[in-house]
Write a protein that holds these residues in place. Sequence first.
Motif, PDB file in Angstrom:
ATOM      1  N   VAL A  14       0.832  -1.199   0.000  1.00 36.01           N
ATOM      2  CA  VAL A  14       0.000   0.000   0.000  1.00 36.01           C
ATOM      3  C   VAL A  14       0.869   1.254   0.000  1.00 36.01           C
ATOM      4  N   ILE A  15       0.466   2.211  -0.818  1.00 36.07           N
ATOM      5  CA  ILE A  15       1.082   3.538  -0.863  1.00 36.07           C
ATOM      6  C   ILE A  15      -0.013   4.536  -0.542  1.00 36.07           C
ATOM      7  N   ALA A  16       0.293   5.536   0.268  1.00 29.88           N
ATOM      8  CA  ALA A  16      -0.683   6.576   0.600  1.00 29.88           C
ATOM      9  C   ALA A  16      -0.328   7.852  -0.149  1.00 29.88           C
ATOM     10  N   VAL A  17      -1.344   8.478  -0.725  1.00 33.83           N
ATOM     11  CA  VAL A  17      -1.194   9.790  -1.354  1.00 33.83           C
ATOM     12  C   VAL A  17      -2.162  10.702  -0.621  1.00 33.83           C
ATOM     13  N   SER A  18      -1.617  11.646   0.135  1.00 33.04           N
ATOM     14  CA  SER A  18      -2.457  12.504   0.958  1.00 33.04           C
ATOM     15  C   SER A  18      -2.231  13.961   0.615  1.00 33.04           C
ATOM     16  N   GLY A  19      -3.178  14.780   1.037  1.00 29.36           N
ATOM     17  CA  GLY A  19      -3.068  16.217   0.825  1.00 29.36           C
ATOM     18  C   GLY A  19      -4.210  16.770  -0.005  1.00 29.36           C
ATOM     19  N   ALA A  20      -4.289  18.061  -0.048  1.00 29.82           N
ATOM     20  CA  ALA A  20      -5.396  18.756  -0.707  1.00 29.82           C
ATOM     21  C   ALA A  20      -5.488  18.459  -2.202  1.00 29.82           C
ATOM     22  N   ASP A  21      -4.363  18.227  -2.857  1.00 28.44           N
ATOM     23  CA  ASP A  21      -4.348  18.021  -4.314  1.00 28.44           C
ATOM     24  C   ASP A  21      -4.314  16.546  -4.723  1.00 28.44           C
ATOM     25  N   ARG A  22      -4.565  15.635  -3.816  1.00 25.97           N
ATOM     26  CA  ARG A  22      -4.386  14.202  -4.085  1.00 25.97           C
ATOM     27  C   ARG A  22      -5.182  13.705  -5.290  1.00 25.97           C
ATOM     28  N   VAL A  23      -6.448  14.115  -5.423  1.00 24.52           N
ATOM     29  CA  VAL A  23      -7.293  13.632  -6.521  1.00 24.52           C
ATOM     30  C   VAL A  23      -6.786  14.183  -7.857  1.00 24.52           C
ATOM     31  N   GLU A  24      -6.541  15.482  -7.917  1.00 25.05           N
ATOM     32  CA  GLU A  24      -6.060  16.102  -9.156  1.00 25.05           C
ATOM     33  C   GLU A  24      -4.675  15.603  -9.533  1.00 25.05           C
ATOM     34  N   PHE A  25      -3.842  15.392  -8.533  1.00 21.43           N
ATOM     35  CA  PHE A  25      -2.487  14.896  -8.767  1.00 21.43           C
ATOM     36  C   PHE A  25      -2.526  13.546  -9.473  1.00 21.43           C
ATOM     37  N   LEU A  26      -3.280  12.603  -8.919  1.00 17.44           N
ATOM     38  CA  LEU A  26      -3.360  11.277  -9.540  1.00 17.44           C
ATOM     39  C   LEU A  26      -4.127  11.305 -10.854  1.00 17.44           C
ATOM     40  N   GLN A  27      -5.109  12.194 -10.964  1.00 15.24           N
ATOM     41  CA  GLN A  27      -5.908  12.292 -12.188  1.00 15.24           C
ATOM     42  C   GLN A  27      -5.017  12.527 -13.405  1.00 15.24           C
ATOM     43  N   VAL A  37     -13.506   7.859  -7.193  1.00 10.10           N
ATOM     44  CA  VAL A  37     -13.144   7.221  -5.930  1.00 10.10           C
ATOM     45  C   VAL A  37     -13.943   7.869  -4.799  1.00 10.10           C
ATOM     46  N   ALA A  38     -14.562   7.033  -3.981  1.00  7.68           N
ATOM     47  CA  ALA A  38     -15.352   7.475  -2.833  1.00  7.68           C
ATOM     48  C   ALA A  38     -15.259   6.396  -1.764  1.00  7.68           C
ATOM     49  N   PRO A  39     -15.664   6.687  -0.538  1.00  3.26           N
ATOM     50  CA  PRO A  39     -15.635   5.632   0.484  1.00  3.26           C
ATOM     51  C   PRO A  39     -16.392   4.387   0.008  1.00  3.26           C
ATOM     52  N   GLY A  40     -15.729   3.252   0.036  1.00  4.52           N
ATOM     53  CA  GLY A  40     -16.328   1.997  -0.413  1.00  4.52           C
ATOM     54  C   GLY A  40     -16.338   1.802  -1.920  1.00  4.52           C
ATOM     55  N   GLN A  41     -15.915   2.799  -2.677  1.00  3.29           N
ATOM     56  CA  GLN A  41     -15.915   2.739  -4.147  1.00  3.29           C
ATOM     57  C   GLN A  41     -14.506   3.015  -4.658  1.00  3.29           C
ATOM     58  N   ALA A  42     -13.825   1.977  -5.100  1.00  7.72           N
ATOM     59  CA  ALA A  42     -12.458   2.115  -5.596  1.00  7.72           C
ATOM     60  C   ALA A  42     -12.433   2.022  -7.114  1.00  7.72           C
ATOM     61  N   VAL A  60      -7.198   2.113  -6.377  1.00  7.90           N
ATOM     62  CA  VAL A  60      -7.153   3.401  -5.686  1.00  7.90           C
ATOM     63  C   VAL A  60      -8.421   3.508  -4.861  1.00  7.90           C
ATOM     64  N   ALA A  61      -8.264   3.687  -3.550  1.00  8.12           N
ATOM     65  CA  ALA A  61      -9.399   3.755  -2.640  1.00  8.12           C
ATOM     66  C   ALA A  61      -9.248   4.960  -1.715  1.00  8.12           C
ATOM     67  N   ASP A  62     -10.362   5.425  -1.202  1.00  6.46           N
ATOM     68  CA  ASP A  62     -10.390   6.542  -0.264  1.00  6.46           C
ATOM     69  C   ASP A  62     -10.304   5.982   1.153  1.00  6.46           C
ATOM     70  N   SER A  63      -9.302   6.429   1.906  1.00  8.74           N
ATOM     71  CA  SER A  63      -9.189   5.955   3.286  1.00  8.74           C
ATOM     72  C   SER A  63      -9.578   7.031   4.288  1.00  8.74           C
ATOM     73  N   GLY A  64     -10.162   8.129   3.798  1.00  8.39           N
ATOM     74  CA  GLY A  64     -10.545   9.228   4.682  1.00  8.39           C
ATOM     75  C   GLY A  64      -9.363  10.113   4.995  1.00  8.39           C
ATOM     76  N   ASN A  65      -9.608  11.149   5.769  1.00  6.04           N
ATOM     77  CA  ASN A  65      -8.548  12.067   6.206  1.00  6.04           C
ATOM     78  C   ASN A  65      -7.713  12.598   5.046  1.00  6.04           C
ATOM     79  N   ASP A  66      -8.379  12.957   3.942  1.00  4.14           N
ATOM     80  CA  ASP A  66      -7.683  13.501   2.767  1.00  4.14           C
ATOM     81  C   ASP A  66      -6.586  12.585   2.245  1.00  4.14           C
ATOM     82  N   THR A  67      -6.837  11.277   2.286  1.00  2.00           N
ATOM     83  CA  THR A  67      -5.835  10.307   1.846  1.00  2.00           C
ATOM     84  C   THR A  67      -6.444   9.280   0.904  1.00  2.00           C
TER      85      THR A  67
END
Length: 166
Positions: A14-27, A37-42, A60-67
Amino acid sequence: MTGPTFCLLPHRSVIAVSGADRVEFLQGLISNDTTKVAPGQAIWAALLTPQGRFLNDMFVADSGNDTLVLETERDRAAALAKKLSLYKLRSKVAVEDRGAALEVAVAFGEGAVKALELDGAVSFVDPRLDVLGVRVIATTGQARALLAAHGFAEAPFANYESLRLS
């Protein structure tokens, strides 16, 4: 096979990508839409070279806490984390290899969706095919106990592998 079963996947990391720009960064880097990606939806995605050659695949899954957590091959996780870190530039993200802190399991069989209700873990239905079960990411040493406490029986990896290859 009857009843919900699970097996640990020690070959996954597992790798964590956290921070305000996480979604746009990976996009801008991976092959699937990170806005889905949403809670329970990867999502299932790949990192490709500019020429379109395969480097890594990942969930890619949402683990909460902007991660967002990326589940990928253990043997390639460090290289993937390093590659992603190279692309950070001014993005407000942090990339961290959490392979030592987190483990991956898969729950499958009849009733496997109960794994979506586990507290203390990130879980999601395998986005490739529902019958492949529910992926579970938990603190190292906790997945087995969490799943067993919810009525899951541990099965050999070969049972999951035969399901995956059928």
